[in-house]
Scaffold this active site. Structure first.
Site, mmCIF file in Angstrom:
data_model
loop_
_atom_site.group_PDB
_atom_site.id
_atom_site.type_symbol
_atom_site.label_atom_id
_atom_site.label_comp_id
_atom_site.label_asym_id
_atom_site.label_seq_id
_atom_site.Cartn_x
_atom_site.Cartn_y
_atom_site.Cartn_z
ATOM 1 N N LYS A 183 -13.130 -6.819 -2.713
ATOM 2 C CA LYS A 183 -14.078 -5.442 -2.955
ATOM 3 C C LYS A 183 -13.241 -4.306 -3.762
ATOM 4 C CE LYS A 183 -13.110 -4.804 1.825
ATOM 5 N NZ LYS A 183 -13.267 -5.518 2.728
ATOM 6 N N LYS A 197 0.786 -1.317 -0.119
ATOM 7 C CA LYS A 197 0.100 0.133 -0.017
ATOM 8 C C LYS A 197 0.832 1.308 0.096
ATOM 9 C CE LYS A 197 -4.434 -1.609 1.713
ATOM 10 N NZ LYS A 197 -5.245 -1.642 2.619
ATOM 11 N N LYS A 204 -7.813 -12.367 -7.091
ATOM 12 C CA LYS A 204 -8.855 -12.866 -6.207
ATOM 13 C C LYS A 204 -9.978 -11.871 -6.196
ATOM 14 C CE LYS A 204 -7.799 -10.892 -1.637
ATOM 15 N NZ LYS A 204 -7.673 -10.908 -0.294
HETATM 16 P P1 AMP Z 1 -11.490 -8.840 3.826
HETATM 17 O O1 AMP Z 1 -12.952 -8.745 3.073
HETATM 18 O O2 AMP Z 1 -10.311 -8.719 3.118
HETATM 19 O O3 AMP Z 1 -11.597 -8.135 5.135
HETATM 20 O O4 AMP Z 1 -11.399 -10.484 4.206
HETATM 21 C C1 AMP Z 1 -12.430 -11.028 5.353
HETATM 22 C C2 AMP Z 1 -12.003 -12.622 5.101
HETATM 23 O O5 AMP Z 1 -12.217 -13.120 4.048
HETATM 24 C C3 AMP Z 1 -10.518 -12.712 5.277
HETATM 25 O O6 AMP Z 1 -10.555 -13.781 6.485
HETATM 26 C C4 AMP Z 1 -10.096 -13.242 4.116
HETATM 27 O O7 AMP Z 1 -8.916 -13.687 3.942
HETATM 28 C C5 AMP Z 1 -11.230 -13.649 3.378
HETATM 29 N N1 AMP Z 1 -11.249 -13.388 1.804
HETATM 30 C C6 AMP Z 1 -11.219 -12.211 1.384
HETATM 31 N N2 AMP Z 1 -11.366 -12.223 -0.112
HETATM 32 C C7 AMP Z 1 -11.515 -13.634 -0.319
HETATM 33 C C8 AMP Z 1 -11.289 -14.442 -1.650
HETATM 34 N N3 AMP Z 1 -11.398 -13.865 -2.586
HETATM 35 N N4 AMP Z 1 -11.345 -15.829 -1.442
HETATM 36 C C9 AMP Z 1 -11.295 -16.392 -0.086
HETATM 37 N N5 AMP Z 1 -11.383 -15.618 1.103
HETATM 38 C C10 AMP Z 1 -11.286 -14.348 0.935
#
Ligand code: AMP
Ligand code: TRP
Length: 353
Positions: free
Chosen positions: A215, A129, A212
């Site tokens: 958001k 970042k 991946k």
């Molecule tokens: P975040 O939205 O980055 O705060 O992620 C919340 C949770 O979802 C964390 O445990 C991430 O590792 C998981 N996560 C986020 N994006 C993915 C994805 N594309 N595939 C699998 N797990 C995800």
């Protein structure tokens, strides 16, 4: 300094009958996406039988970047509602909001003092970042983010931390800091293990299947937001990027789009990937995507209904958070008392113990 002999963690956190798990999610969007659900939240619900769970909304992590206070508050409620809609049950799990448990920030300070400046700067998330926008444009909170996360975890002495692959480095730092503290002072923390489900560890973007699902995706059409209108979701699945071949086959390397769709199908329908490959042999992508759209809608439509109904009852959500915060503080305050004692802080006045 006290002896280096490893001792059982003390301070009343007697070994629970079931091993503890802990995880957190940031309230940084109005809706979780399919990657969050399959990679994280769904596991949380399924861990409730076997483990003693602590699940929380990481709202302090959400202010490491610029934020809108109204949105943060609303998204915190939405996150709690979505956990409940996913089957995380307040009768079996402690569900709480990070900022309602002040011990997280208090332990984070101690851990920050055990972390090298260079070590923190080298963490991938900060490095990436700050490389993007320049070090002058990122907050110190972003630098200390991993130490707050380590505090989130270590306060509860969990055995497992279910997270997605992207959080592995944070888990490793957490273990390092736990070991460092245990070694420098006295054995206090248990070393937690990451719990990363293999089959759905990474859900990919529908438009860019080598990235991946996230958001911060470049285009919303690659992202399945679980609370979106199910019609939009069905359309996104039908227009997912595939390849110029026509065979529904799981080949991560050469057919990442189809591999991702097969993984999503299998995760939601419970059917094995080889069985799906066989079923769609000779049928081409059209039918497969149409059926997958139905499978996804069958999940998102009722999920959305449940979440919206929960959001209509704020008092209930507040009760869930209050109960969870009490459960969390009962554990966290004991760990913090041990830590304060071991680093040589004066004990709090008796009436506050
Ligand atoms: P975040 O939205 O980055 O705060 O992620 C919340 C949770 O979802 C964390 O445990 C991430 O590792 C998981 N996560 C986020 N994006 C993915 C994805 N594309 N595939 C699998 N797990 C995800
Ligand atoms: N950093 C995690 C994420 O972005 C969220 C998080 C904060 C977390 N504290 C945690 C996850 C403690 C597990 C345990 O997904």
């Amino acid at each position: 300094m006290s002896s280096a002999t490893p001792a059982e963690p003390t301070g009343g956190s007697a070994p629970a009958a079931r091993p503890r798990v802990l995880s957190g999610i940031q309230p940084t969007s109005d809706t979780i996406h399919l990657g969050n659900y399959l990679g994280a939240v769904r596991q949380w619900a399924s861990l409730q039988e076997e483990f003693e769970p602590f699940f929380f909304i990481a709202n302090q992590h959400a202010i490491t970047v610029e934020h809108d206070p109204k949105k943060l508050l609303e998204r915190t409620y939405r996150s709690v509602a979505q956990l409940l809609a996913a089957g995380v049950d307040p009768a079996r799990s402690a569900i709480f909001v990070q900022s309602q448990v002040p011990e997280h920030s208090q332990l984070a300070w101690v851990l920050e003092c055990l972390t090298g400046f260079g070590e923190a700067r080298r963490m991938t998330q900060f490095k990436d970042k700050s490389a993007k926008v320049g070090e002058g444009a990122v907050s110190v909170g972003l630098l200390t983010y991993p130490m707050l996360m380590a505090a989130d975890i270590l306060l509860y002495r969990p055995q497992y931390v279910p997270v997605g692959e992207d959080q592995r480095q944070h888990l490793e730092l957490t273990r390092d800091l736990a070991q460092r503290f245990n070694h420098r002072f006295k054995k206090t923390f248990r070393l937690p293990e990451a719990y990363i489900p293999k089959s759905t560890a990474k859900i990919m973007d529908l438009q860019e299947p080598r990235a991946k699902m996230s958001k911060s995706a470049s285009s919303p059409s690659g992202l399945i937001d679980v609370l979106d209108d199910p019609k939009i979701t069905a359309k996104k699945i039908r227009s997912a990027v595939t390849d110029s071949d026509t065979v529904v086959r799981f080949d991560e390397e050469n057919k990442p789009g189809i591999a991702n769709l097969l993984r999503i199908h299998s995760a939601l329908s419970g059917e094995e990937i080889p069985a799906l490959e066989e079923r769609y042999a000779g049928q081409g992508y059209g039918q497969f995507k149409k059926d997958l759209a139905d499978v996804v809608v069958d999940f998102v439509a009722p999920f959305r209904e449940r979440t919206l109904a929960l959001l209509d009852d704020r008092a209930h959500l507040q009760q869930v958070m209050a109960k969870g915060a009490d459960q969390a503080r009962a554990v966290a305050s004991r760990t913090l008392a041990d830590v304060y004692d071991r680093v040589g802080f004066v004990a709090p006045p008796p009436e506050r113990r």
